[in-house]
Motif scaffolding. Structure first.
Motif, short mmCIF file in Angstrom:
data_model
loop_
_atom_site.label_atom_id
_atom_site.label_comp_id
_atom_site.label_asym_id
_atom_site.label_seq_id
_atom_site.Cartn_x
_atom_site.Cartn_y
_atom_site.Cartn_z
N SER A 43 6.49 -2.31 -17.99
CA SER A 43 5.87 -3.45 -18.68
C SER A 43 5.01 -4.25 -17.71
N ARG A 44 5.54 -4.48 -16.53
CA ARG A 44 4.78 -5.23 -15.53
C ARG A 44 3.49 -4.49 -15.16
N GLU A 45 3.58 -3.18 -15.00
CA GLU A 45 2.40 -2.39 -14.66
C GLU A 45 1.35 -2.46 -15.77
N LYS A 46 1.80 -2.41 -17.02
CA LYS A 46 0.87 -2.52 -18.15
C LYS A 46 0.17 -3.88 -18.15
N ILE A 47 0.93 -4.93 -17.88
CA ILE A 47 0.36 -6.28 -17.87
C ILE A 47 -0.64 -6.43 -16.73
N LEU A 48 -0.29 -5.94 -15.55
CA LEU A 48 -1.20 -6.02 -14.41
C LEU A 48 -2.48 -5.24 -14.68
N ALA A 49 -2.36 -4.06 -15.27
CA ALA A 49 -3.54 -3.24 -15.56
C ALA A 49 -4.44 -3.94 -16.58
N ALA A 50 -3.83 -4.52 -17.62
CA ALA A 50 -4.61 -5.23 -18.62
C ALA A 50 -5.26 -6.47 -18.01
N GLY A 51 -4.49 -7.18 -17.18
CA GLY A 51 -5.03 -8.37 -16.54
C GLY A 51 -6.18 -8.03 -15.62
N GLU A 52 -6.06 -6.95 -14.86
CA GLU A 52 -7.14 -6.53 -13.97
C GLU A 52 -8.43 -6.28 -14.75
N ARG A 53 -8.31 -5.50 -15.81
CA ARG A 53 -9.51 -5.17 -16.59
C ARG A 53 -10.15 -6.42 -17.18
N LEU A 54 -9.35 -7.30 -17.73
CA LEU A 54 -9.90 -8.48 -18.40
C LEU A 54 -10.44 -9.51 -17.41
N HIS A 70 -2.38 -7.49 -6.09
CA HIS A 70 -2.14 -6.07 -6.32
C HIS A 70 -3.38 -5.24 -5.99
N MET A 71 -4.55 -5.73 -6.39
CA MET A 71 -5.79 -5.01 -6.14
C MET A 71 -6.12 -4.98 -4.65
N VAL A 72 -5.94 -6.11 -3.99
CA VAL A 72 -6.20 -6.18 -2.55
C VAL A 72 -5.22 -5.28 -1.81
N GLY A 73 -3.96 -5.30 -2.24
CA GLY A 73 -2.94 -4.49 -1.59
C GLY A 73 -3.22 -3.00 -1.66
N SER A 74 -3.69 -2.53 -2.80
CA SER A 74 -3.98 -1.11 -2.94
C SER A 74 -5.14 -0.69 -2.05
N SER A 75 -6.13 -1.56 -1.91
CA SER A 75 -7.26 -1.27 -1.02
C SER A 75 -6.82 -1.28 0.44
N THR A 76 -5.92 -2.21 0.77
CA THR A 76 -5.41 -2.29 2.14
C THR A 76 -4.61 -1.05 2.50
N ASP A 77 -3.79 -0.58 1.56
CA ASP A 77 -3.00 0.64 1.80
C ASP A 77 -3.91 1.82 2.07
N MET A 78 -4.99 1.93 1.30
CA MET A 78 -5.93 3.03 1.49
C MET A 78 -6.58 2.93 2.86
N HIS A 79 -6.94 1.71 3.25
CA HIS A 79 -7.56 1.51 4.57
C HIS A 79 -6.62 1.92 5.68
N SER A 80 -5.36 1.50 5.58
CA SER A 80 -4.38 1.82 6.62
C SER A 80 -4.14 3.32 6.73
N ASP A 81 -4.22 4.01 5.60
CA ASP A 81 -4.01 5.46 5.60
C ASP A 81 -5.18 6.20 6.23
N MET A 82 -6.38 5.67 6.07
CA MET A 82 -7.58 6.39 6.47
C MET A 82 -8.06 6.06 7.88
N VAL A 83 -7.97 4.80 8.27
CA VAL A 83 -8.51 4.36 9.55
C VAL A 83 -7.36 4.02 10.48
N LYS A 84 -7.10 4.86 11.45
CA LYS A 84 -5.93 4.71 12.30
C LYS A 84 -6.34 4.53 13.76
N THR A 85 -5.37 4.14 14.58
CA THR A 85 -5.59 4.08 16.02
C THR A 85 -5.86 5.48 16.54
#
Length: 207
Positions: free
Chosen positions: A9-20, A62-77
């Motif tokens: 339910s929380r995921e559905k609400i966040l997804a709807a909120g993001e789009r709107l 949530h949106m910033v966090g997902s982008s940060t996770d992608m950055h951490s995975d791709m750009v490493k020391t």
């Protein structure tokens, strides 16, 4: 409500909120619209988020966090055997690839538009975006200076200079001119490689 149902339910609400929120910004979005778009009851929405402000803050985090996770995975020391040119080229290409997307540009525009109302969101986007990239590059330059591949200098200042050499132009164009100004992958790679060559000419100790 089971934990699984509550999470869904929380995921559905966040997804709807993001789009709107992305489509209509903060003032143009209502909790009733989010409820309808999420396909849940108003009671369920308020059980997760006490107010529209709380939902908005959670959506952007949530949106910033997902982008940060992608950055951490791709750009490493860099590993000890990664040459300086190879690392800088990879850093530049990956940062462009992560940032030059319609979704991330929409996040930036949304956060900047709501800066007077939610300054903490802009700070979070800065901390987890450009500041995190520059900090990671700073650590790498310290290693390359210690190994003798990069000239001595303030690594934090040098990292910021390279980051904005790479990101400044493409980001400004996409922010102001819209998705049509987003560079293609080929254009991103060419720009990243050119910026790398310019920066290497200034700091590399060898050809």
């Amino acid at each position: 409500m089971t934990q699984t149902r509550r999470t869904k339910s929380r995921e559905k609400i966040l997804a709807a909120g993001e789009r709107l929120f992305l489509e209509h910004a903060y003032l143009g979005t209502s909790m009733d619209a989010v409820t309808e778009a999420a396909g849940v009851s108003k009671q369920t929405v308020y059980a997760h988020f006490a107010s529209k402000e709380a939902l908005f803050l959670s959506v952007v985090a949530h949106m910033v966090g997902s982008s940060t996770d992608m950055h951490s995975d791709m750009v490493k020391t860099p590993s000890p055997d990664t040459p300086l040119p190879e690392y800088l080229r990879a850093y530049a290409r990956e940062n462009l690839r992560i940032a030059m997307t319609p979704r991330l540009m929409q996040i930036r525009r949304l956060v900047i538009g709501e800066l007077p109302r939610f300054p903490e969101l802009a700070e979070s986007l800065w901390t987890h975006g450009p500041a995190a990239s520059i900090a990671m590059l700073t650590e790498a330059l310290v290693l390359y200076q210690a190994s003798g591949e990069a000239k001595a200098g303030d690594p934090a200042r040098l990292a910021a200079q390279f980051n904005w050499l790479v990101m400044g132009g493409p980001t400004s164009e996409a922010m102001l001119l819209g998705d049509a100004a987003l560079p293609s992958l080929e254009e991103q790679e060419r720009h990243a490689d050119e910026c790398t060559q310019i920066f290497l000419a200034a700091i590399a100790t060898r050809d």
